[in-house]
Write a protein that holds these residues in place. Structure first.
Motif, mmCIF file in Angstrom:
data_model
loop_
_atom_site.group_PDB
_atom_site.id
_atom_site.type_symbol
_atom_site.label_atom_id
_atom_site.label_comp_id
_atom_site.label_asym_id
_atom_site.label_seq_id
_atom_site.Cartn_x
_atom_site.Cartn_y
_atom_site.Cartn_z
ATOM 1 N N VAL A 1 0.713 -1.390 -0.022
ATOM 2 C CA VAL A 1 -0.018 -0.144 -0.025
ATOM 3 C C VAL A 1 0.797 1.200 -0.156
ATOM 4 O O VAL A 1 2.020 1.428 0.560
ATOM 5 C CB VAL A 1 -0.825 0.038 1.376
ATOM 6 C CG1 VAL A 1 -0.142 0.286 2.591
ATOM 7 C CG2 VAL A 1 -2.105 0.793 0.886
ATOM 8 N N ASP A 2 0.209 2.319 -0.829
ATOM 9 C CA ASP A 2 1.407 3.607 -0.635
ATOM 10 C C ASP A 2 0.710 4.430 0.582
ATOM 11 O O ASP A 2 -0.269 4.869 0.608
ATOM 12 C CB ASP A 2 0.660 4.336 -2.071
ATOM 13 C CG ASP A 2 1.492 5.792 -2.455
ATOM 14 O OD1 ASP A 2 2.157 5.945 -1.382
ATOM 15 O OD2 ASP A 2 1.488 6.165 -3.172
ATOM 16 N N GLN B 1 12.057 7.040 -2.998
ATOM 17 C CA GLN B 1 12.924 7.972 -3.614
ATOM 18 C C GLN B 1 12.552 9.101 -4.200
ATOM 19 O O GLN B 1 13.105 10.168 -3.833
ATOM 20 C CB GLN B 1 13.851 7.184 -4.903
ATOM 21 C CG GLN B 1 15.168 7.762 -5.291
ATOM 22 C CD GLN B 1 16.056 8.093 -4.137
ATOM 23 O OE1 GLN B 1 16.426 7.163 -3.413
ATOM 24 N NE2 GLN B 1 16.664 9.266 -4.167
ATOM 25 N N GLN B 2 11.419 8.954 -4.557
ATOM 26 C CA GLN B 2 10.666 10.167 -5.229
ATOM 27 C C GLN B 2 10.283 11.034 -4.031
ATOM 28 O O GLN B 2 10.543 12.454 -3.770
ATOM 29 C CB GLN B 2 9.381 9.775 -5.929
ATOM 30 C CG GLN B 2 9.703 9.288 -7.474
ATOM 31 C CD GLN B 2 8.704 8.672 -8.102
ATOM 32 O OE1 GLN B 2 7.656 8.773 -7.544
ATOM 33 N NE2 GLN B 2 8.755 8.573 -9.277
ATOM 34 N N LYS B 3 9.905 10.544 -2.846
ATOM 35 C CA LYS B 3 9.541 11.213 -1.675
ATOM 36 C C LYS B 3 10.581 11.702 -1.093
ATOM 37 O O LYS B 3 10.468 13.023 -0.403
ATOM 38 C CB LYS B 3 8.872 10.229 -0.558
ATOM 39 C CG LYS B 3 7.967 11.022 0.364
ATOM 40 C CD LYS B 3 6.748 11.918 -0.257
ATOM 41 C CE LYS B 3 5.942 10.983 -1.025
ATOM 42 N NZ LYS B 3 4.912 12.033 -1.518
ATOM 43 N N ILE B 4 11.686 10.976 -0.907
ATOM 44 C CA ILE B 4 13.108 11.689 -0.576
ATOM 45 C C ILE B 4 13.315 12.955 -1.126
ATOM 46 O O ILE B 4 13.829 14.265 -0.717
ATOM 47 C CB ILE B 4 14.228 10.794 -0.725
ATOM 48 C CG1 ILE B 4 14.220 9.659 0.171
ATOM 49 C CG2 ILE B 4 15.601 11.824 -0.820
ATOM 50 C CD1 ILE B 4 15.284 8.533 0.080
ATOM 51 N N GLY B 5 13.297 13.129 -2.743
ATOM 52 C CA GLY B 5 13.461 14.231 -3.510
ATOM 53 C C GLY B 5 12.487 15.071 -3.038
ATOM 54 O O GLY B 5 12.801 16.604 -3.242
ATOM 55 N N SER C 1 13.176 -1.872 1.688
ATOM 56 C CA SER C 1 12.461 -2.405 0.271
ATOM 57 C C SER C 1 13.842 -3.050 -0.646
ATOM 58 O O SER C 1 13.326 -4.238 -0.990
ATOM 59 C CB SER C 1 11.764 -1.245 -0.490
ATOM 60 O OG SER C 1 11.085 -1.955 -1.402
ATOM 61 N N THR C 2 14.738 -2.457 -0.960
ATOM 62 C CA THR C 2 15.587 -3.059 -2.005
ATOM 63 C C THR C 2 16.489 -4.232 -1.398
ATOM 64 O O THR C 2 16.707 -5.141 -2.044
ATOM 65 C CB THR C 2 16.767 -1.838 -2.276
ATOM 66 O OG1 THR C 2 17.410 -1.400 -1.107
ATOM 67 C CG2 THR C 2 16.106 -0.649 -3.092
ATOM 68 N N ARG C 3 16.599 -4.160 -0.122
ATOM 69 C CA ARG C 3 17.190 -5.273 0.628
ATOM 70 C C ARG C 3 16.255 -6.642 0.572
ATOM 71 O O ARG C 3 16.557 -7.579 0.139
ATOM 72 C CB ARG C 3 17.548 -4.959 2.047
ATOM 73 C CG ARG C 3 18.121 -6.273 2.620
ATOM 74 C CD ARG C 3 18.753 -5.938 4.190
ATOM 75 N NE ARG C 3 19.560 -6.943 4.693
ATOM 76 C CZ ARG C 3 18.959 -7.790 5.476
ATOM 77 N NH1 ARG C 3 17.663 -7.661 5.958
ATOM 78 N NH2 ARG C 3 19.637 -8.683 6.006
ATOM 79 N N VAL C 4 14.935 -6.285 0.850
ATOM 80 C CA VAL C 4 14.034 -7.433 0.803
ATOM 81 C C VAL C 4 13.858 -7.919 -0.607
ATOM 82 O O VAL C 4 13.706 -9.041 -0.742
ATOM 83 C CB VAL C 4 12.752 -7.132 1.516
ATOM 84 C CG1 VAL C 4 11.471 -8.158 1.547
ATOM 85 C CG2 VAL C 4 12.951 -6.628 3.054
ATOM 86 N N TYR D 1 8.336 -4.232 -5.925
ATOM 87 C CA TYR D 1 9.672 -3.712 -4.720
ATOM 88 C C TYR D 1 10.383 -2.522 -5.447
ATOM 89 O O TYR D 1 10.665 -1.482 -4.912
ATOM 90 C CB TYR D 1 10.731 -4.901 -4.614
ATOM 91 C CG TYR D 1 10.178 -5.994 -3.836
ATOM 92 C CD1 TYR D 1 10.103 -5.896 -2.396
ATOM 93 C CD2 TYR D 1 9.772 -7.224 -4.309
ATOM 94 C CE1 TYR D 1 9.933 -6.538 -1.473
ATOM 95 C CE2 TYR D 1 9.326 -8.098 -3.469
ATOM 96 C CZ TYR D 1 9.660 -8.065 -2.001
ATOM 97 O OH TYR D 1 9.250 -8.875 -1.116
ATOM 98 N N ASP D 2 10.407 -2.708 -7.024
ATOM 99 C CA ASP D 2 11.102 -1.509 -7.727
ATOM 100 C C ASP D 2 10.266 -0.270 -7.422
ATOM 101 O O ASP D 2 10.533 0.804 -7.221
ATOM 102 C CB ASP D 2 11.295 -1.935 -9.183
ATOM 103 C CG ASP D 2 12.269 -2.903 -9.301
ATOM 104 O OD1 ASP D 2 13.189 -3.206 -8.336
ATOM 105 O OD2 ASP D 2 12.110 -3.721 -10.295
ATOM 106 N N MET D 3 8.874 -0.339 -7.630
ATOM 107 C CA MET D 3 7.937 0.713 -7.366
ATOM 108 C C MET D 3 7.762 1.202 -6.087
ATOM 109 O O MET D 3 7.849 2.617 -5.922
ATOM 110 C CB MET D 3 6.408 0.386 -8.244
ATOM 111 C CG MET D 3 6.493 0.078 -9.536
ATOM 112 S SD MET D 3 4.749 -0.439 -10.147
ATOM 113 C CE MET D 3 3.808 0.925 -9.716
#
Length: 707
Positions: A528-529, A670-674, A635-638, A662-664
């Motif tokens: 979920v987002d 990452q987008q939220k970081i930006g 997320s990337t680790r899992v 997982y990529d999304m």
């Protein structure tokens, strides 16, 4: 034969200690044998021990002997010699003798002298007798399967003892409660197991006396008559099936196909070539008013049936939700939906009649029309299914038994759509359904795993499958607590409850999230987002469960990391447990961090006049060792752990459909970081911040975060 160098006094003392220890606790056997008598002796297993196999069936019984040899090697460091004899050795010293009682009068006489003289018919070909005393061990089976099952019990009886091993003195008579004890593997909706994985499943299931392995197929059989149907990267070929069937026979397991013949055929009907066969356009259900539907079934079955020599064939036919809503609407209105459904099954039975198979079908639709069941041939077998932990399943069994049908019961591992199986629901479902099956004289159990959303890994289902195997064999009530107490030893050859406790901690996520009002640890919650109004509301609702859920997952992960070497048997199953632990911990982190991120941003937004706290608030959200980075990194680790676990079981087919999620997810973080970095730059330039909702921060706290 090499003699032992172990001093006799040490040997005797050790064996007495072992005997006393075993007498003080249960033997922890799965399944629990029907009749067990313990004696005050013990059989020492060492370098001088050898296994003798009766010559009459030595080729068939070699697999059981080799499995026993591997068990002994696990504790002694060397395999015992395996020899063949025409009859029981005259001198039974340091001998483990494997035979069939009908072939060996000397063995029968010895067993009778020890009180194991009831070779009555109820033991059957799958029953066995097991005798162990200080000088010998004998396993005598009513047939090849009985001998094999007796050896599986013996393997669990053997215990390590200071570089050697020993078997407590016992006399056992045992035979199954259910003729068919099955496990059903969904190989059609995402995970497509490799041939080696299917063999591993068969071999492991056989250790717990499972004798039926069902392959659930919608579109994965490599049909030559309809080559468009199977996905090239995920299909199961005829050669692979032949190899699997032959392999399973060595372990006394019958492989049964389930090729859907009514519903669950969207991956066929989505193609335009087959669109005219669909009840509704590009839907899920074959239209029974379309004659070409039966030509398709006949073509598929003509190829599939000869590959499976067993007596059973499953035609599926569950969840035909669209039936009567499309091409069949007029007929259903004329004669009734129940008659349309059952006449289709009758027609499929006619197609299958030349093959001389007993046909299984899912009972969820037919049970609603008890007055019409007479349409079906009585040799068909309804499979009653329900996966909820109901108190009673009489309503699913009685209509079929009243109509004169044999029945099977089908509980489930409750693994589908979940980050880890809901074991409590699975155990109660299996316990009560098998109990009611025994009450109604069911001829078997078909315990199911499903891959509904394409993410489930088979390795997570072993506790539920092992319990189902025990319940299917045992004649008593198969207490769940007895299973829990036996699981570590029987499945992992571990002497404490390390792995059983780890499974319980992982499964703890379900009641915790259920109590929080979100239903359980479902895959959907993982994806979920949290930066949408709906996702934020879910994160807020689940917040009370997150702390305890994460602690339970992390406790399980810590225990698995510390005690991995304690799994002497089936250590490969730990990988999927670890994956579940990390996914559950990451979900809990997402719940907690979403709430914390929102609190920090709202605090900064509501107090823009103070630059120091604003900078600190935003750096708690993004920056070195900040929450959004933690979520992205998790997320990337899992993702990597999931891909590795998948590759251990399955072909590459379908994996990318999961990994893209997982990529999304990582890209979303990452987008939220930006976006937050941009907000910080805006603040430094203008002392203003974007509205929280514009960044997806919808959880306005009642009070600003305190610092």
């Amino acid at each position: 034969m090499q003699s032992s160098s172990w001093p006799n006094a040490v040997l005797c003392a050790s064996l007495l200690a072992l005997c006393a220890a075993v007498s003080a606790q249960e033997l922890h056997l799965l399944p629990q044998p029907r009749e067990v008598k313990q004696t005050h002796t013990s059989f020492a297993v060492g370098a001088e021990t050898h296994i003798v196999v009766a010559r009459a069936h030595a080729a068939e019984d070699k697999v059981a002997a080799e499995m026993l040899g591997e068990e002994i090697e696990r504790y002694t460091g060397r395999k015992p010699a395996i020899t063949v004899a025409s009859a029981m050795p005259a001198v039974m010293h340091n001998v483990i003798y494997l035979a069939r009682w009908e072939d060996d009068s000397r063995a029968r006489a010895l067993l009778a002298a020890q009180g194991l003289k009831n070779f009555d018919q109820k033991l059957g070909a799958e029953g066995y007798l097991l005798l162990a005393d200080s000088s010998k061990v004998m396993v005598a089976g009513g047939g090849g399967a009985g001998l094999f099952y007796g050896v599986q019990t013996l393997r669990q009886l053997i215990r390590p003892q200071g570089g050697r091993a020993a078997c407590p003195g016992v006399q056992i008579r045992d035979w199954p409660a259910m003729p068919w004890r099955g496990v059903h593997d969904d190989i059609s909706r995402g995970p497509a197991p490799t041939l080696e994985q299917l063999k591993r499943e068969v071999r492991t299931l056989s250790e717990y006396k499972i004798n039926l392995f069902s392959l659930y197929m919608e579109n994965v059989f490599d049909t030559q008559s309809e080559p468009l149907i199977p996905p090239p990267e995920g299909k199961l070929t005829a050669a692979e099936i032949k190899e699997l069937v032959a392999y399973a026979a060595r372990y006394h397991v019958t492989v049964m196909p389930e090729q859907q013949a009514f519903g669950h055929l969207h991956h066929v009907l989505k193609y335009e070539r087959y669109s005219e066969l669909a009840e509704t356009p590009h839907g899920h259900v074959l239209a029974p008013v379309e004659e070409k539907s039966y030509a398709l079934i006949a073509n598929l079955y003509a190829e599939i049936v000869p590959l499976f020599p067993g007596p059973l064939f499953h035609i599926g036919s569950d969840e035909t939700f669209e039936l009567g809503k499309g091409q069949t609407k007029a007929k259903a209105e004329q004669v009734g939906l129940g008659r349309v459904y059952l006449e289709h099954l009758q027609r499929v039975a006619g197609i299958m009649k030349p093959y001389n198979k007993r046909l299984l079908f899912w009972g969820d639709v037919a049970v609603r029309y008890p007055e019409l069941l007479g349409i079906l041939p009585k040799e068909m077998i309804p499979v009653a299914w329900d996966y909820k932990p109901q108190a009673s399943f009489d309503n699913l069994l009685k209509p079929f038994r009243d109509a004169g049908f044999d029945v099977m019961v089908s509980p489930g591992a409750n693994n589908w759509n979940r980050l880890y199986p809901d074991l409590e629901a699975a155990y109660v479902n299996i316990h009560n359904f098998v109990r009611d099956g025994r009450k109604y004289g069911a001829i078997g159990v078909l315990n199911t795993t499903w891959d509904d959303d394409g993410e489930a890994l088979f390795g997570m289902t072993w506790p539920a499958l092992a319990y189902g195997a025990a319940a299917s064999w045992e004649a008593d009530d198969s207490p769940i607590e007895r299973f829990r107490a036996s699981y570590d030893w029987a499945f992992y050859r571990n002497g404490d409850a390390t792995f059983q406790q780890a499974t319980e901690k992982l499964a703890r996520s379900h009641p915790l999230l259920d109590q929080a009002g979100v239903g359980g640890a479902y895959d959907d919650w993982y994806w979920v987002d949290p930066f949408t109004p709906e996702g934020a509301a879910l994160m807020k609702k689940a917040q009370p469960a997150a702390h305890e859920m994460r602690l339970a997952a992390e406790d399980a992960l810590d225990s698995l990391a510390r005690h991995r070497e304690a799994a002497r048997l089936h250590p490969e199953t730990l990988e999927s447990m670890e994956l579940a632990g990390w996914r559950l911990d990451t979900l809990g982190m997402q719940i907690q961090f979403t709430n914390e991120i929102n609190a920090y941003y709202w605090d900064a937004y509501q107090h823009p006049e103070d630059g120091g706290p604003v900078n600190r608030d935003l750096r708690e959200i993004t920056g070195i060792n900040a929450r959004l980075q933690d979520l992205r990194d998790a997320s990337t680790r899992v993702r990597g752990l999931y891909a590795k676990a998948w590759a251990g079981e399955n072909r590459p087919y379908w994996l990318e459909n999961v990994l893209v999620r997982y990529d999304m997810q990582a890209m979303r973080y990452q987008q939220k970081i930006g976006q937050v970095e941009a907000a910080l730059r805006q603040y430094r330039a203008s002392k203003t911040l974007p509205a929280p909702e514009s960044l997806g921060f919808y959880l306005k706290p009642e009070a600003a975060a305190a610092h």
